[in-house]
Enzyme design. Sequence first.
Site, PDB file in Angstrom:
ATOM      1  N   LYS A 102       5.864  -4.369  13.057  1.00  0.00           N
ATOM      2  CA  LYS A 102       4.872  -3.336  13.488  1.00  0.00           C
ATOM      3  C   LYS A 102       5.093  -2.364  14.484  1.00  0.00           C
ATOM      4  O   LYS A 102       4.483  -1.147  14.412  1.00  0.00           O
ATOM      5  CB  LYS A 102       3.869  -4.297  14.022  1.00  0.00           C
ATOM      6  N   GLU A 124      -7.370  -2.344  17.100  1.00  0.00           N
ATOM      7  CA  GLU A 124      -7.886  -3.363  16.811  1.00  0.00           C
ATOM      8  C   GLU A 124      -6.977  -4.421  16.644  1.00  0.00           C
ATOM      9  O   GLU A 124      -5.834  -4.179  16.102  1.00  0.00           O
ATOM     10  CB  GLU A 124      -9.267  -3.433  15.745  1.00  0.00           C
ATOM     11  N   SER A 391      10.114 -10.042   7.794  1.00  0.00           N
ATOM     12  CA  SER A 391       9.071  -9.024   8.546  1.00  0.00           C
ATOM     13  C   SER A 391       8.911  -9.321  10.114  1.00  0.00           C
ATOM     14  O   SER A 391       8.667  -8.516  11.026  1.00  0.00           O
ATOM     15  CB  SER A 391       7.609  -8.983   8.036  1.00  0.00           C
TER      16      SER A 391
HETATM   17  C1  LIG Z   1       1.290  -8.638  10.995  1.00  0.00           C
HETATM   18  C2  LIG Z   1       2.281  -9.174  10.254  1.00  0.00           C
HETATM   19  C3  LIG Z   1       2.287  -9.133   8.940  1.00  0.00           C
HETATM   20  C4  LIG Z   1       1.136  -8.445   7.895  1.00  0.00           C
HETATM   21  O1  LIG Z   1       0.857  -7.222   8.165  1.00  0.00           O
HETATM   22  P1  LIG Z   1       1.500  -6.194   6.689  1.00  0.00           P
HETATM   23  O2  LIG Z   1       0.903  -4.887   7.224  1.00  0.00           O
HETATM   24  O3  LIG Z   1       1.083  -6.789   5.529  1.00  0.00           O
HETATM   25  O4  LIG Z   1       2.979  -6.259   7.030  1.00  0.00           O
HETATM   26  C5  LIG Z   1       3.496  -9.764   8.087  1.00  0.00           C
HETATM   27  N1  LIG Z   1       4.757 -10.155   9.053  1.00  0.00           N
HETATM   28  C6  LIG Z   1       4.524 -10.129  10.389  1.00  0.00           C
HETATM   29  C7  LIG Z   1       5.660 -10.851  11.088  1.00  0.00           C
HETATM   30  C8  LIG Z   1       3.477  -9.429  11.037  1.00  0.00           C
HETATM   31  O5  LIG Z   1       3.438  -9.732  12.274  1.00  0.00           O
END
Ligand SMILES: *Cc1c(COP(=O)(O)O)cnc(C)c1O
Length: 409
Positions: A102, A124, A391
Amino acid sequence: MQIQNLLPTTQQVYNLPDAHGHFGPYGGVFVAETLMAALEQLRTGYERYRTDPEFVAEFAAELKHFVGRPSPIYHAKRWSEKLGGAQIYLKREDLNHTGAHKVNNTVGQALLARRFGKPRVIAETGAGQHGVATATVAARYGMECVVYMGSEDIQRQSSNVYRMKLLGAKVVPVESGSKTLKDALNEAMRDWVTNVDSTFYIIGTVAGPHPYPMMVRDFNSIVGKECRTQMPEMIGRQPDAILACVGGGSNAMGIFYPYIEDTAVRLIGVEAGGLGVASGKHAAPLSAGTPGVLHGNRTYLMQDANGQIMETHSISAGLDYPGVGPEHSYLKDSGRAEYVAVTDDAALQAFHDLCHYEGIIPALESSHALAHAVKIAPAMSKDKALLVNLSGRGDKDMNTVARLSGIEL
Ligand SMILES: *Cc1c(COP(=O)(O)O)cnc(C)c1O
């Protein structure tokens, strides 16, 4: 790695969205008139800076020195051997500063806010992860930061609320409606309309009205761009398939985008199947939803026959969203990407497997993508390569996972 502009240089044909923010029938701008001027300013400003060498160089330097990029790719060898099929590689977004992808986007938008001369940023947040990533960059660049959060979510995510406060942000509880993410979103919109001269609204995923889906994708596409150089260095070629979890869809768009024209690479988005898509208790609009308008754009949604947004369920707070970025809707209909859903239980099993076999504690969101790799790897030959976007890291999920195992921390 040299980065001349934010767009992948490999792209020859795929050139979406169009000037109005449309990805085929999806995307666009569905907002009240009061927001049009602010969005127009953002659109023209971003159009200018996305190819501005000075902006692009500063973004690259921040990603390197503040975020810690490039993130490595890791061969999950023991786990691949255990599964007995395709080799699994992990793009380690969990190793970024603040522990997820993010921050790639919040750094980009904060740099834009500075170029626009706006000393105040708002956001938000639902689970709090985007709030933390926004508070982080606001501190880094000396900007005032206000984060809107449903009072229900504030109770559930107290450690992220404390993190935001430590970083100097003001967290405003939203008491209206269901006191969760969608109510916080409405409140942030209201703030933006009122304070548009001083304020930049940082949206956290590839959703919202144009230009947000395009802009957030561009900022996160550093993930896929790095993979395009790193995979050939590691295995002499690109992977056979790329897997990423899909909430709003920003980590998935980030790793998919530089591969869209490389049709030899399968792109697989993994949604939150919750208790199973058939149960209705899930957060999988691409797998089980229909097109409609939500949060400023047209896209696949979880809605009932009357167009009312349905309640979502997922073990993972970050995937618990009834819509999805409009570009994913386009990639689904065009067949360029495939979308599947995996259940809470399968994600939790993959979470424990990665801890056990590789010494990596993944985020519950990312565990959904891992769980689909578990499903397809065994039937593939050992010389095939799956690249999973890891992610984020799972430190934030300790309480959730412990509770599910009957342990109070
Ligand atoms: C917020 C988040 C997501 C989901 O958000 P996307 O916009 O779909 O990427 C996925 N993985 C992690 C670790 C997150 O913090």
